[in-house]
Design a protein around this motif. Structure first.
Motif, PDB file in Angstrom:
ATOM      1  N   ALA A   1       0.732  -1.196   0.088  1.00  0.00           N
ATOM      2  CA  ALA A   1       0.230   0.104  -0.011  1.00  0.00           C
ATOM      3  C   ALA A   1       0.856   1.387  -0.139  1.00  0.00           C
ATOM      4  O   ALA A   1       0.462   2.440  -0.322  1.00  0.00           O
ATOM      5  CB  ALA A   1      -0.956   0.084   1.317  1.00  0.00           C
ATOM      6  N   THR A   2       2.041   1.204   0.324  1.00  0.00           N
ATOM      7  CA  THR A   2       2.979   2.226   0.302  1.00  0.00           C
ATOM      8  C   THR A   2       4.333   2.295  -0.575  1.00  0.00           C
ATOM      9  O   THR A   2       4.982   3.113  -0.852  1.00  0.00           O
ATOM     10  CB  THR A   2       3.684   2.398   1.787  1.00  0.00           C
ATOM     11  OG1 THR A   2       4.301   1.253   1.973  1.00  0.00           O
ATOM     12  CG2 THR A   2       2.452   2.480   2.742  1.00  0.00           C
ATOM     13  N   GLN A   3       4.402   1.074  -1.666  1.00  0.00           N
ATOM     14  CA  GLN A   3       5.241   0.967  -2.449  1.00  0.00           C
ATOM     15  C   GLN A   3       4.934   0.721  -3.899  1.00  0.00           C
ATOM     16  O   GLN A   3       4.224  -0.447  -3.789  1.00  0.00           O
ATOM     17  CB  GLN A   3       6.416   0.300  -1.821  1.00  0.00           C
ATOM     18  CG  GLN A   3       7.808   0.041  -2.684  1.00  0.00           C
ATOM     19  CD  GLN A   3       8.940  -0.514  -1.759  1.00  0.00           C
ATOM     20  OE1 GLN A   3       9.183  -0.311  -0.985  1.00  0.00           O
ATOM     21  NE2 GLN A   3       9.640  -1.244  -2.765  1.00  0.00           N
ATOM     22  N   ILE A   4       5.544   1.069  -4.857  1.00  0.00           N
ATOM     23  CA  ILE A   4       5.472   0.536  -6.245  1.00  0.00           C
ATOM     24  C   ILE A   4       6.954   0.766  -6.805  1.00  0.00           C
ATOM     25  O   ILE A   4       7.456   1.653  -6.773  1.00  0.00           O
ATOM     26  CB  ILE A   4       4.416   1.608  -7.041  1.00  0.00           C
ATOM     27  CG1 ILE A   4       3.086   1.361  -6.585  1.00  0.00           C
ATOM     28  CG2 ILE A   4       4.544   1.224  -8.635  1.00  0.00           C
ATOM     29  CD1 ILE A   4       1.966   2.327  -6.930  1.00  0.00           C
ATOM     30  N   THR A   5       7.242  -0.542  -7.568  1.00  0.00           N
ATOM     31  CA  THR A   5       8.130  -0.380  -8.477  1.00  0.00           C
ATOM     32  C   THR A   5       7.780  -0.295 -10.061  1.00  0.00           C
ATOM     33  O   THR A   5       6.902  -0.967 -10.461  1.00  0.00           O
ATOM     34  CB  THR A   5       9.373  -1.425  -8.263  1.00  0.00           C
ATOM     35  OG1 THR A   5       8.492  -2.712  -8.778  1.00  0.00           O
ATOM     36  CG2 THR A   5       9.691  -1.357  -6.932  1.00  0.00           C
TER      37      THR A   5
END
Length: 527
Positions: A406-410
């Motif tokens: 919910a707090t990170q995307i690559t």
């Protein structure tokens, strides 16, 4: 009024000198005879003028009804007398005439009790058929409604008459006349028939419960309101021109609404029972708390839709596209689930879940720069990223992306130029932007010196372009011992040790790796 008789004066003692009396011939009158009475009945109160027909009636001295003398009589001719009947007890009496010729035969005359009325049913209405209840009604000869004869009447028994009222208005006294007299009056009120001119609303749920307003005339005395054959659940007469009624349950389709009063039943007006709406799907099932999402509702019985709600909030707008589809714009809401419902004249539908989502936010992008050719893997940090549907670099979608949490995307950066905003889109909206800079790849145009010792340590000046953000300088596969970015066009690097021969020198920046220039390591001269 008796007939005269011959009279003779009385005489004193006989005078011897008087002549002998003469012989007088006496003619005896014939006795009277009666052949008919008309009428042959009358009220016990007396007063009826009766015509007696017969013969030898000229010298009548008395007319009797039973043992009672006629109230008066007149000898009309030798064959007729008119006599006024005296009062007497109800029942038959014998009528006779007396003359000097004697007393006639007797004929029956009936003294009748006057009729009485005790009730009329109904006691009010537009007219029509009524039933009169009372006594001594058997020989009724007339029924009157305030002086107007009944259209027709039928004597059912001595205590009951059915009569058809004439046209009338107001309150009148109904009386019955028989040979025994005219009855007392009983009141009958003419009441005009009610009429309906409008029903609002014209439609409602099959479950009933809709409050409708009926408009018309002559509604004051209404006793019933019907929807088809079903009575209203309740109703209130507001005025002579208005009624409010609660609709009973019914089957989908039209019925006739009518009202009934003592004046009759009105004509009917159409009211439509409408099946309640149902929802089967909502697409999409989520959207931003700011609202504005266009949502497609699928179901049934949407034609008369009056409202679409998201929880307790009405849709920002909606359009009924068919009986099975509605397009609605979600209002603003608080993060979390709500029930979408449709309300129509048929009622309110079942609810389907719709989720209001907080918009995503971005707090960092690393690295914040990369080559114009794209391909850099970038880590995005923020909040509410779970349902990301897009990652964009400016207006260009990421080559690919993966939601890590919910707090990170690559995300893999696409090709691009300049500085742009990286944003994330979810059903909750689009995030704020974080800067990402596209860098041109570095180029090398010269290297000086072009050779050095095998042991390294030579300071080499590299000239080229886009060198500012250099991260590495390599001699073949070996990194420079150290390097300094002098400017965007110059770097000084210390060559590392290596074997004799040529090595390709390159510069790497976030914009990529430059072309190569040759640097040669040489053996020192033999001593």
């Amino acid at each position: 009024m008796g007939a005269s008789k011959d009279s003779h004066p009385s005489s004193g003692p006989a005078d011897e000198t008087s002549p002998a009396p003469s012989i007088t011939t006496v003619l005896l009158a014939s006795p009277p005879a009666l052949s008919s009475l008309a009428p042959s009945q009358g009220p016990a109160a007396g007063g009826t003028v009766v015509t007696l027909t017969g013969s030898n009636l000229t010298g009548a001295t008395a007319v009797t009804f039973g043992s009672t003398a006629a109230a008066s009589y007149t000898v009309v001719s030798p064959t007729q007398i008119t006599a006024t009947a005296p009062p007497g007890a109800a029942g038959p009496v014998h009528v006779a005439v007396t003359t000097p010729g004697g007393t006639s035969n007797e004929l029956a005359y009936f003294l009748l009790n006057a009729p009485t009325l005790t009730a009329v049913t109904p006691s009010q209405g537009p007219g029509g058929s009524v039933v009169l209840t009372g006594t001594n009604l058997l020989a009724a000869s007339g029924v009157s409604f305030g002086g107007t004869p009944a259209v027709s009447f039928s004597v059912i028994s001595s205590t009951q008459i059915s009569a058809l009222a004439p046209v009338g208005s107001g309150t009148v006294a109904i009386t019955v006349t028989t040979p025994g007299g005219t009855s007392n009056g009983v009141s009958f009120a003419y009441v005009p028939s009610p009429s309906l001119t409008a029903v609002a609303p014209l439609q409602g749920a099959t479950a009933g419960g809709t409050v409708v307003t009926l408009t018309g005339t002559n509604l004051t005395g209404v006793t019933a309101v019907a929807f088809g054959t079903a009575p209203a659940t309740s109703f209130t007469v507001v005025s002579p021109t208005q009624i409010t009624a609660v609709v009973p349950s019914g089957t989908a389709g039209p019925v006739q609404v009518s009202v009934t009063s003592p004046g009759g039943t009105s004509g009917g007006l159409a009211y439509y029972y409408v099946s309640g709406p149902t929802l089967t799907s909502v697409t999409p099932g989520q959207g931003p708390t700011a609202g504005g999402t266009t949502v497609t509702l699928i179901g049934a019985n949407f034609s008369t839709t009056t409202a679409v709600t998201f929880g307790t909030a009405p849709a920002a707008s909606f359009s009924v596209t068919s009986a099975t589809q509605i397009i609605a714009v979600a209002p603003a809401g608080t993060a979390g689930p709500v029930q979408i419902k449709v309300t129509s004249f048929g009622g309110t539908s079942n609810g389907l879940a719709y989720f209001f989502l907080n918009a995503p936010t971005l707090t960092s992008v690393a690295p914040g720069q990369g080559p114009t050719a794209g391909g850099t893997t970038v880590t995005l940090i923020g909040t509410n990223l779970s349902n990301a549907t897009a990652v964009t670099f400016g207006s260009t979608a990421a080559t690919s992306f993966t939601v890590v949490s919910a707090t990170q995307i690559t995300a893999v950066a696409p090709a691009g130029t300049g500085t742009t905003n990286v944003t994330v889109t979810t059903p909750g909206g689009t995030s704020n932007g974080q800067l990402y800079t596209y860098l041109a790849a570095p180029t090398l145009t010269s290297i000086n010196p072009v050779q050095g010792a095998l042991s390294g340590g030579t300071t080499v000046t590299l000239i080229g372009t886009n060198l500012t953000n250099a991260t590495t300088v390599t001699f073949g596969s070996t990194a420079a011992t150290s390097f300094t970015v002098v400017s965007a066009t110059q770097i000084t690097a210390v060559a590392p040790a290596g074997s004799a021969g040529a090595a390709q020198v390159t510069v790497t920046t976030p914009g990529g790796t430059s072309n190569s220039l040759t640097y040669t390591r040489v053996q020192p001269p033999a001593i």
